[in-house]
Design an enzyme around this catalytic site. Structure first.
Site, PDB file in Angstrom:
ATOM      1  N   SER A 132      13.385 -23.135 -79.775  1.00 16.42           N
ATOM      2  CA  SER A 132      13.158 -22.256 -78.706  1.00 16.42           C
ATOM      3  C   SER A 132      12.112 -21.626 -78.870  1.00 16.42           C
ATOM      4  O   SER A 132      11.572 -20.723 -77.962  1.00 16.42           O
ATOM      5  CB  SER A 132      14.576 -21.221 -79.045  1.00 16.42           C
ATOM      6  OG  SER A 132      14.562 -20.804 -80.072  1.00 16.42           O
ATOM      7  N   ARG A 136      10.085 -21.127 -75.484  1.00 16.70           N
ATOM      8  CA  ARG A 136      10.126 -19.720 -74.932  1.00 16.70           C
ATOM      9  C   ARG A 136       8.597 -19.237 -74.466  1.00 16.70           C
ATOM     10  O   ARG A 136       8.337 -18.348 -73.966  1.00 16.70           O
ATOM     11  CB  ARG A 136      10.791 -18.680 -75.631  1.00 16.70           C
ATOM     12  CG  ARG A 136      12.378 -18.878 -75.522  1.00 16.70           C
ATOM     13  CD  ARG A 136      12.805 -17.834 -76.481  1.00 16.70           C
ATOM     14  NE  ARG A 136      14.262 -18.628 -76.900  1.00 16.70           N
ATOM     15  CZ  ARG A 136      15.515 -17.836 -76.988  1.00 16.70           C
ATOM     16  NH1 ARG A 136      15.225 -16.322 -76.959  1.00 16.70           N
ATOM     17  NH2 ARG A 136      16.653 -18.311 -77.346  1.00 16.70           N
ATOM     18  N   GLU A 157       5.658 -35.835 -78.916  1.00 18.70           N
ATOM     19  CA  GLU A 157       4.926 -35.407 -77.562  1.00 18.70           C
ATOM     20  C   GLU A 157       4.960 -34.016 -77.200  1.00 18.70           C
ATOM     21  O   GLU A 157       6.083 -33.339 -77.115  1.00 18.70           O
ATOM     22  CB  GLU A 157       5.426 -36.200 -76.306  1.00 18.70           C
ATOM     23  CG  GLU A 157       5.284 -37.793 -76.567  1.00 18.70           C
ATOM     24  CD  GLU A 157       6.524 -38.326 -77.341  1.00 18.70           C
ATOM     25  OE1 GLU A 157       7.535 -37.753 -77.208  1.00 18.70           O
ATOM     26  OE2 GLU A 157       6.404 -39.199 -78.110  1.00 18.70           O
ATOM     27  N   GLN A 176      14.578 -29.708 -83.564  1.00 19.48           N
ATOM     28  CA  GLN A 176      15.717 -29.892 -84.314  1.00 19.48           C
ATOM     29  C   GLN A 176      16.256 -31.160 -84.078  1.00 19.48           C
ATOM     30  O   GLN A 176      16.456 -31.615 -82.939  1.00 19.48           O
ATOM     31  CB  GLN A 176      16.746 -28.915 -84.055  1.00 19.48           C
ATOM     32  CG  GLN A 176      17.986 -29.156 -84.902  1.00 19.48           C
ATOM     33  CD  GLN A 176      18.959 -27.845 -84.682  1.00 19.48           C
ATOM     34  OE1 GLN A 176      19.079 -27.314 -83.589  1.00 19.48           O
ATOM     35  NE2 GLN A 176      19.666 -27.304 -85.739  1.00 19.48           N
TER      36      GLN A 176
END
Length: 207
Positions: A132, A136, A157, A176
């Protein structure tokens, strides 16, 4: 058979009998006895030498992999790039870069690799999702499944979807991975001679 070999065999059998998503203790055992992840960090690391990093290591139901310091950045700077062809990648369209941080140009793309080397058990598939912290910031990572029987470094990538340059931190967490165990397939990735088997470094598209 030695006591150590008996312990190893028992641990392997216990691991392979598991069905479902791997929790942290099962990931740790697969790393120890099957060498599924090398090197393996048993805890979720957030500080290195007193400095905050984008976390990596084992979590409750997954493992956060690190991005190495090798990158291939797509660039039209050579003047030869007209189209990206997955059947015939033109390496002159990429700039090789090694460093602690990598800046990806606006609306551009780079390839990298994981620090970790994976050896997937015959009955386990790995699914990788972006972290995240990067998502974000408009930095998106894409992965294909780690198929049963596959081994190698993960080619990562990385897309910068923003109109500004984006910084990637080598040695920090990048994504993850979740590990899901089922019945063994009749044919594994290794059995069919998959083209990305035992890949090391950054591996370009193959046909």
């Amino acid at each position: 058979m030695t006591a150590e070999e008996v312990t190893q065999r028992a641990a392997e059998n216990k691991i392979r009998s598991w069905r479902g998503i791997y929790p942290d203790w099962q990931i740790a055992q697969a790393a120890q006895y099957l060498k599924m992840i090398t090197p393996f960090e048993p805890t979720n690391v957030k500080l290195v030498n007193g400095k905050r990093v984008i976390s990596y290591g084992c979590s409750s139901f997954g493992y956060d992999i690190r991005v190495a310091n090798e990158f291939k950045i797509f660039s039209p700077a050579t003047g030869q790039l007209t189209v990206i062809d997955p059947k015939a990648i033109d390496e002159s369209a990429m700039i090789d870069y090694v460093g602690d941080t990598c800046v990806i140009p606006p609306n551009s793309f780079a390839l990298a690799r994981s620090v970790e080397y994976f050896r997937m058990p015959r009955n386990v598939v790995g699914l990788c999702l972006g972290k995240s912290t990067y998502a974000r910031a408009g930095i998106i990572t894409n992965f294909t499944p780690f198929e049963p029987g596959w081994e190698g470094h993960v080619t990562i990538e990385i897309s910068n979807t923003t109109p500004l340059p984006a910084k990637i931190y080598a040695g920090d967490g990048i994504a993850q991975c979740l590990f899901i165990a089922g019945e063994e397939p009749e044919v594994s990735y290794d059995d069919r001679g998959g083209k990305y088997q035992s890949q090391t470094g950054i591996t370009l598209a193959k046909v």
